[in-house]
Each structure stands twice: as C-alpha cells, then as structure tokens.
Write a protein that holds these residues in place. Structure first.
Motif, short mmCIF file in Angstrom:
data_model
loop_
_atom_site.label_atom_id
_atom_site.label_comp_id
_atom_site.label_asym_id
_atom_site.label_seq_id
_atom_site.Cartn_x
_atom_site.Cartn_y
_atom_site.Cartn_z
N ALA A 172 -30.40 -10.35 -11.79
CA ALA A 172 -30.62 -10.55 -10.07
C ALA A 172 -29.45 -11.44 -9.49
N THR A 173 -28.50 -12.06 -10.54
CA THR A 173 -28.07 -12.71 -10.47
C THR A 173 -26.15 -13.03 -10.97
N ASP A 174 -25.67 -13.44 -10.78
CA ASP A 174 -24.14 -13.26 -11.38
C ASP A 174 -23.89 -12.20 -12.33
N ASN A 175 -24.40 -10.87 -11.95
CA ASN A 175 -24.08 -9.85 -11.85
C ASN A 175 -22.53 -8.54 -12.04
N ASN A 176 -21.33 -9.61 -10.99
CA ASN A 176 -20.61 -9.24 -11.26
C ASN A 176 -19.60 -8.76 -11.74
N GLY A 177 -19.34 -9.69 -12.87
CA GLY A 177 -18.53 -9.52 -13.93
C GLY A 177 -18.95 -10.91 -15.54
N VAL A 178 -17.54 -10.71 -15.89
CA VAL A 178 -18.28 -11.67 -17.18
C VAL A 178 -16.90 -12.68 -17.17
N ILE A 179 -17.22 -14.19 -18.40
CA ILE A 179 -15.61 -14.96 -18.12
C ILE A 179 -15.51 -15.08 -19.58
N ILE A 180 -14.42 -14.44 -20.55
CA ILE A 180 -14.45 -15.05 -21.83
C ILE A 180 -14.08 -16.09 -21.97
N ASP A 181 -14.35 -17.48 -23.26
CA ASP A 181 -13.54 -18.11 -22.63
C ASP A 181 -13.60 -18.37 -24.20
N LEU A 182 -12.57 -18.59 -24.52
CA LEU A 182 -12.51 -19.04 -25.96
C LEU A 182 -11.05 -20.13 -25.85
N PRO A 183 -11.34 -20.80 -27.60
CA PRO A 183 -9.88 -22.11 -27.37
C PRO A 183 -8.84 -21.32 -28.19
N GLN B 127 -17.84 -4.11 -7.46
CA GLN B 127 -18.22 -5.61 -7.42
C GLN B 127 -17.85 -6.13 -6.55
N ASN B 128 -18.54 -7.03 -5.73
CA ASN B 128 -17.34 -8.41 -5.00
C ASN B 128 -17.41 -9.12 -5.31
N THR B 129 -16.39 -9.84 -5.73
CA THR B 129 -16.04 -12.00 -6.29
C THR B 129 -15.29 -12.23 -5.25
N PRO B 130 -14.71 -13.28 -5.57
CA PRO B 130 -14.05 -13.84 -4.41
C PRO B 130 -12.24 -13.75 -4.54
N GLY C 199 -12.06 -9.87 -5.15
CA GLY C 199 -11.90 -8.86 -4.55
C GLY C 199 -12.90 -7.87 -5.01
N LEU C 200 -12.40 -6.56 -4.85
CA LEU C 200 -13.40 -5.95 -5.78
C LEU C 200 -13.13 -5.18 -7.16
N GLY C 201 -13.95 -5.41 -7.81
CA GLY C 201 -13.24 -4.79 -9.30
C GLY C 201 -13.35 -3.77 -9.33
N PRO C 202 -12.62 -2.82 -10.24
CA PRO C 202 -12.25 -3.23 -11.93
C PRO C 202 -11.46 -4.53 -11.79
N TYR C 203 -11.44 -5.53 -12.02
CA TYR C 203 -10.28 -6.12 -12.21
C TYR C 203 -10.30 -7.31 -13.71
N TRP C 204 -9.19 -8.20 -14.55
CA TRP C 204 -8.97 -8.48 -15.01
C TRP C 204 -8.19 -9.98 -14.34
N ALA C 205 -8.93 -11.11 -15.21
CA ALA C 205 -7.67 -12.30 -14.72
C ALA C 205 -7.62 -12.89 -15.34
#
Lengths: 151, 412
Positions: free
Chosen positions: B238-249, B400-403, B405-411
C-alpha cells in the motif's frame, strides 16, 4: 508453406531425441531449427565459415556457425529468454546440464555459467529479459577462425 | 459507435475511481504514501537480511552458500490470519521479480490460480542456470510492516504438476529443490513489476511460453495477463511501493556472516531518502546499464542474486582463474581495478573494486561472506553482492515515480 509444416512435424515426431539438433551436426539441420523456433533465417559467408542467423518471434537471436565441410561448430544466443537449448546444443545438451549441476555444488551460487571441457565450451550469463550464451566445440573451429570471432 | 461507447465506459470508470478515492479520504484514514509530515505512524519498512552460509550449509546438502543474502517472509492464505507460515532461507534477489517458494518448504496450502478452461496456471521461469517449474498460487505476504495482498507467487516443484513440458525442460537445469535452487525460495525485488511483462500477454509464436495451463491431459502454453503474472511484491504494498534499498556494511576479506537491511520505498519515509546518490537509469526492456572497463563498453547489471563480481576473462584481465574453482579468479595478490558505470541518462561514475584470491577467501566452509570474490563472465559485467558491500544501493521499479525521477534505475 508445406515444407515448413513438414519440418515442424518432423521436429515434433523426433522428440525427445531430435535429429534436428545443431551443435556438432550438419548445417542442413539449421532449417529444422528455423522451423522448430518458428524463426526467420539469414545466411552469410565469412572467410572460413557460414553464419546462419535465426530471429525468433519472441525476440531471441540465435547464430549458428558452420564450417566449410558443413558442420555446426558454434552457436550463440541473445535475447529476453533462452532458446530451446536441447535443440540448439543437440548431442552436447546432457553434458552441459550435468556440468552446470556440478558447478552449482561448488559454491558458485547463481552466477554466470562457464563450462570449459576439452571438447565443449559453454558460457551463459545475464538475467531474466536479457540472456546471452555461447557454445562451441574447440576442436571443430576451422583453421584461421578465432574464438573471439564467435559472438 | 464503438469509440463513443469506449469513451463512455472510461468516463464511468474514471468517475468510479474518483468516487472511490473520495471515499477513502472521507473514511478518516489518512494516506501514508508519499507523505513526509503526516500524523500517521509510518509502516515499518526495514527488513533484516543476513549474508551467511544459508540453508544448504548443513546435511544433507553440505554446500555452504557464500555472498548470498537471505531473509524470512510470512505468507498466509489470502484473507487469513491463521493459515500462515514464516519461511526462512529466502534469497533476496534484485535480479528477478516475484516471490517463489519451494513446495518442499511450504506447509500451508494456497489457492491455485486458474486460466483457460478452469485449468491450473503453472509457470516455467528461466534463470541463467535453467528454470523453475511450478504452479502460480495466491498469497498474502507480510515482510517487515509491509503487506502484499493477493500476490501471485510461484510454488516451485509442486508434486501436483510433476510432468514438465519438454519446451520447459529444454532450458537447462531444473532448479526445483533446495539443492539446485540453493535457497528455500527467492524474493525477487528487481526493477520489473512482473516477471514476464507484456510478452506473455501475446498470442501465438511471439509469446515466450513462460506460462502454461495444465490439466490431466498435459500442459499448454497460455497467455497471462499482467495482473495475473508472478509480480514484484513491492508493487503490491500500500505504501513504500516504488523501489527498495539494499544497505550492507563494508566487508574486508572473509567473514562468517553479516547483517544488513532491505528498506522498502524510495523517498517515502525519513529512512529511505535518496540523498546525494547518483541515479543511473536502466534500459527498460533489457534491464541493463553500461560498464566501461579498460576503454571498452560492456553490458552490465547490479544483482544481489549473483555471489561475486563476474566479468571478462583471464586473458583480458590478466587475473588467472583458480585451479579447481575455475569460475573464480585467483590472483596471487589482491588487485583493485577500476571501472565506470554509465546510466542510459548519461550519468557516470568511476570506482574501484577488489579482486582477491578466491581459494584463500573461500578456503573454510564456515565463511559466508567474502569481499574480493570475482570470476570470469563471457557475456556481461555482473555486479554481484560484493558491489553492494559498504554501499546503499537503490533499485527503482519501472514506471514508478521517485524523488530521483521515474524508474527503472539504480542509484548509489
């Protein structure tokens, strides 16, 4: 039209051991691959080989390299999906599958495939919607042809 | 006549959507999506992931994983809060879309999706090594505080459909059990919204043949609508549905295990802002970007489902492959080559990465994490898990809209 249908029926009838298998077989089998993949064929000649390029309706580009004596010594593919590898690798398919299984148990994870046997090299990489693959029989490369030329 | 009727239909549809939207607003439930200053408590969007030797480490398989990120998911029969199961040892994969669970790891039963003639829909999904075969079923997925309701998933290797069509089994190795899959399932959270996309909605020979309908007389390739395809679960949140972050040390050398985070959404909460990460837009049909290495451009992609950085060959890089583990490099001393990633948007960034001796790194079976693990790859530049160490990598889903821009992208 009729010949296409005949080829298609032939391919179906001969499964699961298709005569139309390609790598290591006669270049005449290319026509049967075209029928099986329902693709279109373009043939061109290089210095030491004949290149058969098959484009499938689902967007997979298959190349088959045949030697001057008419034997397919290399195949490549590129596209969103794999082609029928049993068809394309023919008598080498079982060796390929067994080698991938062996590589998997050596902690290689789900990464690209690199099989380097004395009589068979297979490389597969990419991901869903963008796969590339290359297979060849090193001993059957025509004189003057380099591995880098297969792509 | 026809266009007019269509117009009428869409007008009614639009009115219906507007009415529904107004209804939502007036119900007193304020939306949590995209709001930064709302009064509602944000959903917990952080799921812990662990990189370790995984579910295949012990007997009977005794093949410890390395550089594979695992997590747990909870699946329920749709609408149920009791017919549920939490499954661990699920591989977190940014290289594929959709949730897939081994039938051998699943103890609850889920409703079967049916297609033409009321027959069961069964999928043959291609991976690099081969394929997974199994029925499409529907589940409510819970992961962190997020829910994907009525999500089509693939149940891999179900005994209900033991006969694999030749057109599927000709794609390589069958990956339908723990040993061949290397996990109890795959959580595919990549850039695509569905696993097949438009191609599987086509009829005739343009259809790639990923979906089948199966009856007692056998299986036949079928068309599968986008709505019915096995889907990226994030798109069902329902929310947080435009992408994901992988955060590894960051990782130096080899370790037994590390933990990190899978964060849902990009710019939807205070913990998933894009910050100063560079956006590399992706070819929307292939899912690839470009890597420039030694003045040559290569097709490339980022993939948590690959356990090393796989690129070029020994002759080109000068790094010898290992004697037995020929799919990895074994340089005598640790190397730090540099490469440049380029997005379709022209964004470009140069970085160094580590290539260490894989025999030394992986000598012990208790090692589940290794920075510097790299190997040859004829066709592409595959930036596997070591690329993600010490980075926050954003994966934005197509359209998907994100701050940023539009996906798909990697950042990152």
């Amino acid at each position: 039209m009729n010949s296409t249908i005949t080829c298609g029926i032939l391919a179906i009838l001969t499964l699961p051991f298709p005569l139309s298998a390609s790598l290591g077989r006669d270049a005449t089998s290319v026509q049967e691959d075209v029928a099986q993949m329902q693709g279109t064929l373009r043939t061109s000649s290089g210095n030491s080989y004949t290149l058969h390029e098959i484009q499938t309706p689902a967007g997979v580009a298959v190349k088959e390299y045949a030697s001057p004596v008419g034997k397919v010594f290399a195949v490549t593919w590129k596209g969103p999906y794999h082609p029928d590898l049993r068809q394309l690798l023919g008598p080498y398919y079982d060796e390929y599958v067994q080698a991938v299984r062996t590589q998997r148990t050596q902690r290689s994870g789900r990464g690209p495939i690199l099989i380097q046997h004395a009589g068979l090299v297979v490389e597969v990489s990419g991901h869903l919607r963008s796969f590339v693959g290359r297979a060849y029989v090193p001993q059957q490369l025509p004189a003057g042809m380099h591995v880098e030329d297969i792509r | 006549m026809k266009p007019a009727r269509l117009h009428e239909f869409f007008s009614l549809l639009l009115a219906g959507i507007l009415a529904a939207t107004v209804g939502c607003g007036s119900s007193g439930r304020s939306s949590t999506s995209n709001s930064s200053g709302g009064s509602t408590t944000p959903v917990n969007n952080v799921q812990t992931i662990t990189v370790n030797t995984g579910p295949t480490a012990g007997p009977p398989i005794n093949s410890p994983a390395i550089n594979e990120p695992f997590t747990s998911v909870t699946v329920c029969a749709p609408g149920s809060t009791s017919n549920c199961q939490t499954v661990s040892g699920i591989l977190v994969d940014t290289g594929s879309p959709g949730l897939r669970i081994l039938s051998s790891a699943l103890t609850i039963s889920l409703p079967q999706q049916t297609g033409a003639g009321g027959n069961a829909v069964v999928e043959c999904l291609p991976f690099v090594h081969g394929f997974t075969w199994g029925p499409v079923q529907t589940a409510d997925l819970t992961i962190a505080g997020e829910q994907a309701k009525n999500l089509p998933i693939q149940v891999i290797g179900s005994t209900t459909f033991p006969t694999i069509p030749t057109s599927c089994s000709s794609k390589g190795v069958e990956e339908d059990d723990l040993k061949s899959l290397g996990a109890n399932g795959i959580l595919g959270i990549g850039i695509f919204a569905q696993d097949c996309g438009d191609a599987c909605t086509l009829t005739g020979s343009s259809n790639p043949g990923l979906y089948y309908t199966c009856s007692s007389s056998g299986c036949q390739v079928t068309t599968e609508s986008l709505a019915n395809q096995v889907a990226n679960p994030v798109r069902f949140f329902a929310t947080d549905n435009n992408g994901v972050i992988i955060d590894l040390p960051a990782v130096t050398g080899a370790e037994a295990s590390i933990t990190g985070s899978l964060i849902f959404g990009i710019g939807t909460q205070s913990n998933n802002a894009l910050g100063n990460a560079t956006v590399y837009t992706i070819n929307p049909s292939t899912g690839d970007i470009t890597t420039r290495f030694n003045n040559t451009n290569h097709t490339s992609f980022l993939d948590t489902g690959s356990n090393a950085i796989y690129f070029l060959d020994a002759a080109t890089t000068g790094f010898p492959t290992c004697t037995i583990l020929t799919f990895w490099y074994c340089p005598t001393s640790t190397q730090t080559p540099s490469a440049t990633n380029q997005g379709a948007n022209g964004a470009s960034g140069t970085f160094t990465f580590t290539v260490a001796n894989a025999d030394t790194l992986t000598g012990s079976g208790t090692i589940g994490v290794a920075n510097g693990l790299a190997g040859p790859n004829a066709g592409t530049f595959d930036w596997g898990l070591p690329f993600f160490f010490g980075r926050k990598v954003y994966t934005a889903i197509e359209n998907q809209n994100t701050p940023g821009g539009l996906g798909p992208y990697w950042a990152y």
